[in-house]
Design a protein around this motif. Sequence first.
Motif, PDB file in Angstrom:
ATOM      1  N   GLU A   1      -9.443 -39.641  -0.776  1.00  0.00           N
ATOM      2  CA  GLU A   1     -10.797 -39.569  -1.211  1.00  0.00           C
ATOM      3  C   GLU A   1     -11.774 -38.987  -0.172  1.00  0.00           C
ATOM      4  N   ALA A   2     -12.291 -39.707   0.412  1.00  0.00           N
ATOM      5  CA  ALA A   2     -13.137 -39.001   1.740  1.00  0.00           C
ATOM      6  C   ALA A   2     -12.970 -36.988   1.586  1.00  0.00           C
ATOM      7  N   LEU A   3     -11.753 -36.981   2.089  1.00  0.00           N
ATOM      8  CA  LEU A   3     -11.131 -35.727   2.682  1.00  0.00           C
ATOM      9  C   LEU A   3     -11.464 -34.771   1.569  1.00  0.00           C
ATOM     10  N   LYS A   4     -11.459 -35.415   0.393  1.00  0.00           N
ATOM     11  CA  LYS A   4     -11.595 -34.087  -1.094  1.00  0.00           C
ATOM     12  C   LYS A   4     -12.919 -33.980  -1.059  1.00  0.00           C
ATOM     13  N   ASN A   5     -14.037 -35.317  -1.031  1.00  0.00           N
ATOM     14  CA  ASN A   5     -15.546 -35.571  -1.692  1.00  0.00           C
ATOM     15  C   ASN A   5     -15.807 -34.365  -0.334  1.00  0.00           C
ATOM     16  N   TYR A   6     -15.542 -35.012   0.788  1.00  0.00           N
ATOM     17  CA  TYR A   6     -15.882 -33.880   1.569  1.00  0.00           C
ATOM     18  C   TYR A   6     -15.221 -32.299   1.619  1.00  0.00           C
TER      19      TYR A   6
ATOM     20  N   VAL B   1      -9.254 -19.836   5.162  1.00  0.00           N
ATOM     21  CA  VAL B   1      -8.911 -18.384   5.861  1.00  0.00           C
ATOM     22  C   VAL B   1      -9.421 -18.138   6.334  1.00  0.00           C
ATOM     23  N   ASP B   2     -10.768 -17.318   5.092  1.00  0.00           N
ATOM     24  CA  ASP B   2     -11.475 -16.614   4.903  1.00  0.00           C
ATOM     25  C   ASP B   2     -12.514 -17.169   6.108  1.00  0.00           C
ATOM     26  N   LYS B   3     -12.454 -18.714   6.146  1.00  0.00           N
ATOM     27  CA  LYS B   3     -14.298 -19.042   7.000  1.00  0.00           C
ATOM     28  C   LYS B   3     -13.562 -19.059   8.451  1.00  0.00           C
ATOM     29  N   GLY B   4     -12.373 -18.915   8.228  1.00  0.00           N
ATOM     30  CA  GLY B   4     -12.208 -18.408  10.056  1.00  0.00           C
ATOM     31  C   GLY B   4     -11.333 -19.558  11.196  1.00  0.00           C
ATOM     32  N   VAL B   5     -11.231 -21.093   9.235  1.00  0.00           N
ATOM     33  CA  VAL B   5     -10.451 -22.062  10.216  1.00  0.00           C
ATOM     34  C   VAL B   5      -8.901 -21.681  11.015  1.00  0.00           C
ATOM     35  N   GLU B   6      -8.603 -22.708  11.950  1.00  0.00           N
ATOM     36  CA  GLU B   6      -7.552 -21.930  12.405  1.00  0.00           C
ATOM     37  C   GLU B   6      -6.517 -22.382  11.874  1.00  0.00           C
TER      38      GLU B   6
ATOM     39  N   GLU C   1      -2.983 -26.805   9.279  1.00  0.00           N
ATOM     40  CA  GLU C   1      -1.540 -27.600   9.618  1.00  0.00           C
ATOM     41  C   GLU C   1      -1.868 -28.706   9.149  1.00  0.00           C
ATOM     42  N   LYS C   2      -2.730 -29.672  10.894  1.00  0.00           N
ATOM     43  CA  LYS C   2      -3.342 -31.441  10.448  1.00  0.00           C
ATOM     44  C   LYS C   2      -3.851 -31.566   8.875  1.00  0.00           C
ATOM     45  N   LEU C   3      -4.684 -31.040   9.013  1.00  0.00           N
ATOM     46  CA  LEU C   3      -5.077 -31.085   6.973  1.00  0.00           C
ATOM     47  C   LEU C   3      -4.667 -31.438   6.422  1.00  0.00           C
ATOM     48  N   LYS C   4      -3.297 -30.305   6.495  1.00  0.00           N
ATOM     49  CA  LYS C   4      -1.973 -30.604   5.550  1.00  0.00           C
ATOM     50  C   LYS C   4      -1.844 -31.663   5.682  1.00  0.00           C
ATOM     51  N   GLY C   5      -1.419 -32.116   6.595  1.00  0.00           N
ATOM     52  CA  GLY C   5      -0.185 -33.243   6.987  1.00  0.00           C
ATOM     53  C   GLY C   5      -0.849 -34.513   6.647  1.00  0.00           C
ATOM     54  N   LEU C   6      -1.789 -34.463   7.380  1.00  0.00           N
ATOM     55  CA  LEU C   6      -3.061 -35.921   7.195  1.00  0.00           C
ATOM     56  C   LEU C   6      -3.267 -35.957   5.335  1.00  0.00           C
ATOM     57  N   LEU C   7      -3.046 -34.789   3.962  1.00  0.00           N
ATOM     58  CA  LEU C   7      -3.290 -35.531   2.856  1.00  0.00           C
ATOM     59  C   LEU C   7      -2.472 -35.944   2.527  1.00  0.00           C
ATOM     60  N   ALA C   8      -1.007 -35.576   3.299  1.00  0.00           N
ATOM     61  CA  ALA C   8       0.322 -35.586   2.547  1.00  0.00           C
ATOM     62  C   ALA C   8       1.051 -36.800   2.861  1.00  0.00           C
TER      63      ALA C   8
ATOM     64  N   GLU D   1     -10.384 -37.547  11.884  1.00  0.00           N
ATOM     65  CA  GLU D   1     -11.154 -38.100  12.972  1.00  0.00           C
ATOM     66  C   GLU D   1     -11.521 -36.528  13.755  1.00  0.00           C
ATOM     67  N   ASP D   2     -10.517 -36.010  14.394  1.00  0.00           N
ATOM     68  CA  ASP D   2     -10.235 -34.600  14.429  1.00  0.00           C
ATOM     69  C   ASP D   2     -10.008 -33.917  13.866  1.00  0.00           C
ATOM     70  N   VAL D   3      -9.933 -33.810  12.509  1.00  0.00           N
ATOM     71  CA  VAL D   3      -9.337 -32.485  11.678  1.00  0.00           C
ATOM     72  C   VAL D   3     -11.152 -32.637  10.963  1.00  0.00           C
ATOM     73  N   VAL D   4     -11.742 -33.687  10.770  1.00  0.00           N
ATOM     74  CA  VAL D   4     -13.052 -32.593  10.315  1.00  0.00           C
ATOM     75  C   VAL D   4     -13.954 -33.115  10.517  1.00  0.00           C
ATOM     76  N   ARG D   5     -14.095 -33.163  12.730  1.00  0.00           N
ATOM     77  CA  ARG D   5     -14.635 -32.353  13.687  1.00  0.00           C
ATOM     78  C   ARG D   5     -14.392 -30.844  13.756  1.00  0.00           C
ATOM     79  N   THR D   6     -13.188 -31.488  13.769  1.00  0.00           N
ATOM     80  CA  THR D   6     -13.012 -28.863  14.095  1.00  0.00           C
ATOM     81  C   THR D   6     -13.587 -28.140  12.410  1.00  0.00           C
ATOM     82  N   LEU D   7     -13.209 -28.808  11.851  1.00  0.00           N
ATOM     83  CA  LEU D   7     -13.660 -28.241  10.023  1.00  0.00           C
ATOM     84  C   LEU D   7     -15.435 -27.862  10.069  1.00  0.00           C
ATOM     85  N   GLU D   8     -15.698 -28.958  10.421  1.00  0.00           N
ATOM     86  CA  GLU D   8     -17.432 -29.713  10.980  1.00  0.00           C
ATOM     87  C   GLU D   8     -17.513 -28.298  11.407  1.00  0.00           C
TER      88      GLU D   8
END
Length: 125
Positions: free
Chosen positions: A42-47, A69-74, A79-86, A110-117
Amino acid sequence: IRARRRDPARRKSRQAYSAMRTTLNVLEDESDSRRSCELLSEALKNYMSAKLKLNSAVLSYADVEPILVDKGVERETMEKLKGLLAQCEAGQYAGGMTVGQTGNLLAMAEDVVRTLESKLKAPKF
């Protein structure tokens, strides 16, 4: 102050990282792995909803992938985000995660969100 009132979505986007960090800190003390996975999902989706200005009620990885992809995220971060949600989904419905596995999931989040941020950070007013 007027600029802040004009664009509440922008303010929400700027506050999303802090809200996510607070949730991660709270989840460190949660003993129920299913509940942890549910709250983390829920927190990831809200973020993501706040950062990408999407409706969190129907948010999935497929919804955010093209935007990231448009925002330039590697690709690696995506893939980490996809795995995390799964893993969150599996933990919610299958359960059975150990405290260590839940801790690893939180560290990964925490790692994924820091990178996304760093890629999605909203500009200051």
